[in-house]
Design an enzyme around this catalytic site. Structure first.
Site, PDB file in Angstrom:
ATOM      1  N   GLY A 152       0.807  -1.216   0.000  1.00 28.15           N
ATOM      2  CA  GLY A 152       0.000   0.000   0.000  1.00 28.15           C
ATOM      3  C   GLY A 152       0.836   1.259   0.000  1.00 28.15           C
TER       4      GLY A 152
ATOM      5  N   HIS B 241     -15.114 -25.511 -23.262  1.00 29.15           N
ATOM      6  CA  HIS B 241     -15.098 -26.948 -22.975  1.00 29.15           C
ATOM      7  C   HIS B 241     -13.846 -27.603 -23.562  1.00 29.15           C
ATOM      8  CE1 HIS B 241     -16.838 -30.899 -22.216  1.00 29.15           C
ATOM      9  NE2 HIS B 241     -16.477 -31.255 -23.447  1.00 29.15           N
TER      10      HIS B 241
END
Length: 476
Positions: A27, A465
């Protein structure tokens, strides 16, 4: 007029800055770089190494160890995929060169430290290595690594000091164990290890040790691990760890720890009466607390009852022009959250007018656990959704299947998915998945849920798929 009342100069000041950041973790680095990019004269102060917990003793080196552990497991699958060897690999026959791998891992982290420093310099951020503390003048006094002291003043100050591991100091012999930071200092692989704690850190470390062949014991207070996560994650990971051979000691805790001075081995006494003998390493993973001791009392910054810095939604503390974010403020304690909060804070403070109200939305933050198998979560758990919306107003979709990879294997790893929807439009308010590649799968679905996707949106997406992820858009 910017805080001249607070940051008055009553002690010799080396330099004055527009923005001073205490803490060179995720941060702090992100916020300082963003501020400097807007032209703010910025100073970042770090006591140890740049990158904070994540880079040095957290996410990054942990993921490196997870890769090694995961690969060790997959190598044992080779013969079931038709890859012949004179002697089939097994957990017993694979040896892991811990000392050599530690050198490679540490060298990688050292390179990252250098990259962080170079990036800060490129942005124009001045970096000082030392320990910062507010003095009674409201300025920041830094004791550098060479024991010299400098005092700095600033118009705005960010406290992003992070956290540190918690120890059970009331347990006799607790000091004989180490913590998650200490895990990365281990020079040798322990043959027998005890990990204490049911949170994500303990689960990840226990899984790493087991995958690399250590006799792994996990001590938890409840019946399941990862109790802050949805029950589908709790139950699946707990059951699979037990099935895999990790010794999970449930509904107990450590009563005391003793050391045999002749052998150096530990005896870990549990509150259920069991004694774990001949233990090489004991690792406490019982949470983390804010890293303070920086003189906040000298400037009047308020803490909550957990000794975390109190902030509002804009990262403001109760003291004008002092801000805080990351683990020290006790919000969502994840690296990407601290990075996002840091950038948004600097946008608001130093950026163009369009960012004057910039703040981080702490809802629907995705998180993952690098367990074996991985687990991922975003949004509400089923229990949370029931409490927020009522049981009659939610619909839950679940799926349990075996990923194609394991079709060729005798020993199967579980895959479990859960989608939680709310209201007549079935807005997706929670998604919880366990199985291979959960971390990679969750990132994309996190975007959809953040945008307010419904179950119909999921259904209208054409499946890819064959994948495990297609189950999330074909679930009924």
């Amino acid at each position: 007029m910017i805080v001249k009342r607070l940051f008055r100069t009553m002690a010799p000041v080396a330099k004055h800055f527009d923005y001073l950041v205490i803490g060179g973790g995720s941060g702090g680095v992100a916020s300082s770089r963003r501020a400097a990019s807007y032209g703010a004269k910025t100073l970042l102060i770090e006591g140890k190494a740049l990158g904070g917990t994540c880079v040095n003793v957290g996410c990054v080196p942990k993921k490196v160890m997870w890769y090694a552990s995961d690969l060790a497991t997959r190598l044992t699958h080779a013969h079931e995929y038709g890859l012949a060897q004179n002697v089939p690999l097994s957990k017993e026959s694979i040896t892991f060169n811990w000392p050599e791998f530690k050198k490679k891992r540490d060298a990688y982290i050292h390179r990252l430290n250098g990259i962080y420093e170079n990036n800060l310099k490129k942005e124009g951020v001045e970096v000082v290595f030392g320990w910062a503390k507010f003095n009674k003048d409201g300025n920041v006094e830094v004791t550098k690594h060479d024991n010299t002291t400098e005092v700095y003043s600033a118009d705005r100050i960010l406290v992003a000091t992070g956290g540190k591991p918690v120890y059970p100091e009331k347990v006799p012999g607790f000091e004989l164990g180490t913590d998650s930071d200490g895990f990365f200092r281990l020079e040798e692989q322990p043959k027998k290890v005890v990990v204490v704690g049911a949170g994500y850190i303990g689960i990840e470390l226990a899984g790493v040790f087991h995958g690399l062949g250590s006799d792994s014991h996990l001590v938890i207070r409840g019946k399941t691990v990862l109790r802050k996560f949805d029950e589908i994650i709790q139950n699946t990971v707990t059951d699979y760890y037990v099935e895999e051979g990790i010794n999970v000691h449930k509904e107990t805790n450590v009563d005391k720890v003793e050391k045999d001075e002749k052998t150096g081995k530990l005896s870990v006494h549990l509150t259920n009466g069991q004694v774990l003998e001949d233990v090489d390493e004991l690792i406490w993973t019982m949470g983390r607390r804010s890293l303070l001791g920086i003189g906040l009392e000298n400037v009047g910054v308020k803490l909550n009852d957990k000794e975390q810095i109190i902030t509002d939604e804009y990262q403001n503390t109760n003291v004008p022009n002092i801000y805080s974010l990351g683990d020290v403020s006790g919000r969502v304690e994840l690296t990407p959250v601290a990075i996002a909060a840091g950038r948004k804070l600097s946008n608001r403070l130093f950026g163009p007018e369009q960012y004057r109200n910039d703040k981080l939305d702490y809802t629907n933050v995705p998180s993952v656990v690098f367990s074996h198998p991985e687990a991922g979560s975003i949004g509400l758990t089923e229990d949370e959704a029931i409490k927020q919306y009522g049981k009659d107003n939610i619909k839950v979709y679940t799926s349990k299947f075996t990923a194609m990879y394991y079709a060729m294997l005798e020993h199967k790893s579980p895959t479990r998915y859960k989608i939680i929807c709310e209201g007549p439009n079935e807005k997706v308010v929670g998604l919880h998945i366990v199985g291979d590649s959960s971390a990679e799968i969750l990132q994309g679905f996190g975007v959809a849920i953040k945008m307010g996707a419904t179950k119909a949106d999921f259904d209208n997406c054409v499946a890819i798929h064959p994948t495990s992820a297609e189950e999330l858009v074909t679930m009924r």
